[in-house]
Design a protein around this motif. Structure first.
Motif, short mmCIF file in Angstrom:
data_model
loop_
_atom_site.label_atom_id
_atom_site.label_comp_id
_atom_site.label_asym_id
_atom_site.label_seq_id
_atom_site.Cartn_x
_atom_site.Cartn_y
_atom_site.Cartn_z
N ARG A 170 0.92 -0.74 0.25
CA ARG A 170 0.29 -0.61 0.32
C ARG A 170 1.26 1.40 0.13
O ARG A 170 0.65 2.44 -0.46
CB ARG A 170 -0.66 0.12 1.27
CG ARG A 170 -2.00 1.18 1.03
CD ARG A 170 -3.63 0.68 2.51
NE ARG A 170 -2.16 0.89 3.59
CZ ARG A 170 -2.21 1.97 4.51
NH1 ARG A 170 -3.06 2.77 4.09
NH2 ARG A 170 -2.22 1.85 5.77
N TYR A 171 2.23 1.23 0.25
CA TYR A 171 2.59 2.51 0.20
C TYR A 171 4.09 2.56 -0.11
O TYR A 171 3.48 4.23 -0.83
CB TYR A 171 3.82 2.26 1.97
CG TYR A 171 3.29 2.54 3.37
CD1 TYR A 171 2.67 3.40 4.18
CD2 TYR A 171 3.26 1.31 4.10
CE1 TYR A 171 1.74 3.17 4.98
CE2 TYR A 171 2.44 0.54 5.07
CZ TYR A 171 1.29 2.16 5.53
OH TYR A 171 0.76 1.76 6.96
N GLU A 172 4.48 1.73 -1.17
CA GLU A 172 5.05 1.68 -2.25
C GLU A 172 3.70 1.99 -3.43
O GLU A 172 4.11 3.36 -3.65
CB GLU A 172 5.69 0.64 -2.99
CG GLU A 172 6.57 0.20 -2.07
CD GLU A 172 6.95 -1.63 -1.98
OE1 GLU A 172 7.84 -1.56 -1.58
OE2 GLU A 172 6.19 -1.90 -2.27
N LEU A 195 -2.88 7.71 5.20
CA LEU A 195 -2.54 7.97 3.95
C LEU A 195 -2.52 9.36 3.73
O LEU A 195 -1.81 10.70 3.36
CB LEU A 195 -1.56 7.05 2.62
CG LEU A 195 -0.75 6.26 3.23
CD1 LEU A 195 -0.80 5.25 2.61
CD2 LEU A 195 0.47 6.80 3.49
N LYS A 196 -3.75 9.86 3.60
CA LYS A 196 -4.51 11.01 3.05
C LYS A 196 -4.54 12.10 3.20
O LYS A 196 -3.59 12.72 3.34
CB LYS A 196 -5.96 10.76 2.44
CG LYS A 196 -6.59 12.05 1.92
CD LYS A 196 -7.87 12.53 2.06
CE LYS A 196 -8.04 13.61 3.30
NZ LYS A 196 -9.32 13.38 3.43
N ASP A 197 -4.04 11.52 5.06
CA ASP A 197 -4.15 12.58 6.39
C ASP A 197 -2.62 13.12 5.96
O ASP A 197 -1.98 14.60 6.06
CB ASP A 197 -4.43 12.50 7.96
CG ASP A 197 -5.73 12.53 7.83
OD1 ASP A 197 -6.58 13.10 6.86
OD2 ASP A 197 -6.85 11.94 8.73
N TYR A 198 -1.83 12.19 6.37
CA TYR A 198 -0.20 11.65 5.90
C TYR A 198 0.59 12.74 4.81
O TYR A 198 0.78 13.80 4.48
CB TYR A 198 0.74 10.31 6.06
CG TYR A 198 2.05 10.41 5.91
CD1 TYR A 198 2.83 11.04 6.36
CD2 TYR A 198 2.76 10.85 4.29
CE1 TYR A 198 4.21 11.24 5.93
CE2 TYR A 198 3.87 10.50 4.08
CZ TYR A 198 4.88 10.80 5.23
OH TYR A 198 6.30 10.99 5.04
N CYS A 199 -0.48 12.68 3.68
CA CYS A 199 -0.25 13.97 2.31
C CYS A 199 -0.25 15.32 2.55
O CYS A 199 0.63 15.73 2.40
CB CYS A 199 -0.88 13.18 1.67
SG CYS A 199 -0.84 14.22 -0.43
N LEU A 200 -1.80 15.43 3.19
CA LEU A 200 -2.08 17.22 3.92
C LEU A 200 -1.20 17.42 5.12
O LEU A 200 -0.99 18.65 4.57
CB LEU A 200 -3.17 16.56 4.30
CG LEU A 200 -4.44 16.62 2.69
CD1 LEU A 200 -6.03 16.91 3.39
CD2 LEU A 200 -4.45 17.90 1.79
N LYS A 201 -0.85 17.13 5.58
CA LYS A 201 0.44 17.13 6.71
C LYS A 201 1.17 17.17 6.32
O LYS A 201 2.28 19.11 5.96
CB LYS A 201 0.52 16.03 7.47
CG LYS A 201 1.82 16.64 9.03
CD LYS A 201 1.82 15.65 9.75
CE LYS A 201 2.96 15.70 10.44
NZ LYS A 201 3.35 14.73 12.03
N MET A 202 2.08 16.99 5.19
CA MET A 202 3.47 16.75 4.50
C MET A 202 3.86 17.96 3.42
O MET A 202 3.88 18.56 3.35
CB MET A 202 3.88 15.80 3.73
CG MET A 202 3.89 14.64 5.18
SD MET A 202 5.04 14.78 6.34
CE MET A 202 6.92 14.82 5.64
N ALA A 203 1.87 17.91 2.74
CA ALA A 203 1.54 19.45 1.97
C ALA A 203 1.96 20.78 2.17
O ALA A 203 1.83 21.77 1.70
CB ALA A 203 0.52 19.27 1.62
N GLU A 204 1.64 20.39 3.82
CA GLU A 204 1.39 22.17 5.03
C GLU A 204 2.12 23.25 4.60
O GLU A 204 1.81 24.51 3.82
CB GLU A 204 1.06 21.62 5.78
CG GLU A 204 -0.23 21.76 6.69
CD GLU A 204 -0.20 20.64 8.33
OE1 GLU A 204 0.64 21.87 8.59
OE2 GLU A 204 -1.14 20.32 8.09
#
Length: 397
Positions: free
Chosen positions: A315-317, A346-355
């Motif tokens: 899933r992560y790859e 993973l959606k929340d992780y994406c948005l956090k890293m995008a901040e």
């Protein structure tokens, strides 16, 4: 299937042709200058197409013959490949059929043969219209031949022509690049791909830099070149639909778009890669070993997976692949689809890293009809920093 540029994308087939007359100094793709093995190689690819005929359930929407230099093949070889695809796969009536070509190989006879076979898109490796830079890159053609080749394609009825350009060449000035862009626009082609020169390890170009025979272009100059490219092409009606790709409306590369949108595709030939479901498969990057593997597979009635390299993405790859491919496109990253495919975490992780990038306006979330959570996209400023931005959004264990 996936919808983009008002076109429904379905499965595609890529065929790698590893033959070249001479190797360009920047190329790290698998290729050989020994063309005596053409017939054996084409037969092996046709056998692979037959062996893998149950792999794709969707109709074939695109065929792309790349390399290497496919235009070196005898037209009968390309006809054999097309016939093998037709015998083993369901092909749609609006097929996009692309063949890559070197300008030096293009003749009236070759184009007439391609048209008879059903090729309807020519992708031409021009790289630059500056003779000095072409000589440095060890390209076989010159400026005059590149222009003549495009005109000949048009005269023979081809209405979907793409040319490749490279910027950031050693010693290339901004004025020289502006002249290249202007010449490309003046040719009235439908699609332009433009790439920053990359010094790939173990290439002749890499060794030349290590020996101080050439100097890498200044980063600011390369950014100015990229910015000029975007401005000029957009001013002339081209849509910037992927970081390195520009097409007139209706002329986005349907085949390449499948790579960026998780569409299944079959890759046949030495070193070719496939993506089916959660699996990535790739063939050996050695023409003799490839032919031997395919023949052994057929003679011993072995499953294809016995002879290819195969990996199943977790899933992560798969998430990381989606980040890299999705953000490359003007369509961006659909946050609803991201959550559906990979979960809330993973959606929340994406948005956090995008901040940080959202705050500095190199990323943006656009609200569009049919996308309740919005679409994450690079801004114009973000395009120049895309590698770093995408890297920071990847999941790292």
């Amino acid at each position: 299937m996936y919808q983009t540029d008002n076109t429904t994308l379905m499965a595609g087939i890529y065929i790698h042709i590893p033959f070249c007359k001479q190797r360009c100094i920047y190329c790290d793709f698998y290729s050989t200058t020994n063309q005596e093995k053409e017939n054996r190689y084409i037969q092996a690819v046709c056998t692979e197409l037959q062996l893998r005929r149950s792999t794709l359930s969707d109709s074939i929407h695109t065929i792309y013959i790349g390399g290497g230099t496919p235009s070196l093949l005898h037209p009968d070889s390309i006809a054999r490949l097309r016939a093998s695809i037709g015998q083993n796969y369901q092909v749609t009536s609006d097929l996009e059929f692309t063949v890559e070509a070197n300008p030096d190989d293009i003749s009236a006879e070759w184009l007439e043969a391609m048209s008879r076979i059903g090729v309807n898109r020519i992708s031409m490796g021009v790289q630059t219209f500056h003779d000095g830079h072409l000589k440095l890159l060890r390209r076989r053609h010159n400026r005059e031949k590149a222009i003549e080749a495009v005109h000949l394609c048009q005269a023979k009825g081809f209405r979907n022509i793409s040319i490749d350009l490279i910027y950031g060449l050693p010693g290339q000035t901004l004025e020289e690049w502006k002249a290249d862009v202007a010449q490309a626009i003046a040719l009235n082609v439908q699609h332009i791909s433009a790439y920053a020169l990359i010094y790939e390890e173990n290439t002749a170009l890499w060794r030349m830099r290590e020996q101080n025979k050439v100097q890498e272009a200044d980063e600011e100059l390369s950014l100015n070149m990229f910015e000029h490219l975007i401005k000029e092409l957009e001013n002339n009606g081209f849509e910037h639909y992927e970081i390195s790709n520009f097409g007139l409306p209706g002329f986005h590369s349907r085949h390449n778009s499948s790579y960026w949108n998780d569409i299944p595709y079959l890759g046949c030939g030495a070193s070719a890669h496939s993506f089916i479901g959660e699996e990535r498969m790739y063939n050996t990057a050695n023409i003799d070993q490839y032919i031997e593997d395919i023949n052994r597979c057929e003679e011993q009635d072995l499953p294809y997976k016995e002879i290819c390299h195969c990996e199943t993405l977790n899933r992560y790859e798969h998430y990381n692949d989606r980040i890299i491919t999705g953000l490359r496109t003007a369509a961006g990253l659909d946050l609803d689809r991201l959550e559906k495919d990979f979960g809330q975490e993973l959606k929340d992780y994406c948005l956090k890293m995008a901040e940080p990038y959202l705050k500095e306006h190199t990323l943006q979330i656009t609200r569009e009809k049919g996308y309740p959570q919005g679409v994450l996209k690079l801004t114009r400023r973000g395009l120049f920093l895309s590698d770093g931005i995408m890297s920071d959004l990847l999941w790292v264990d």
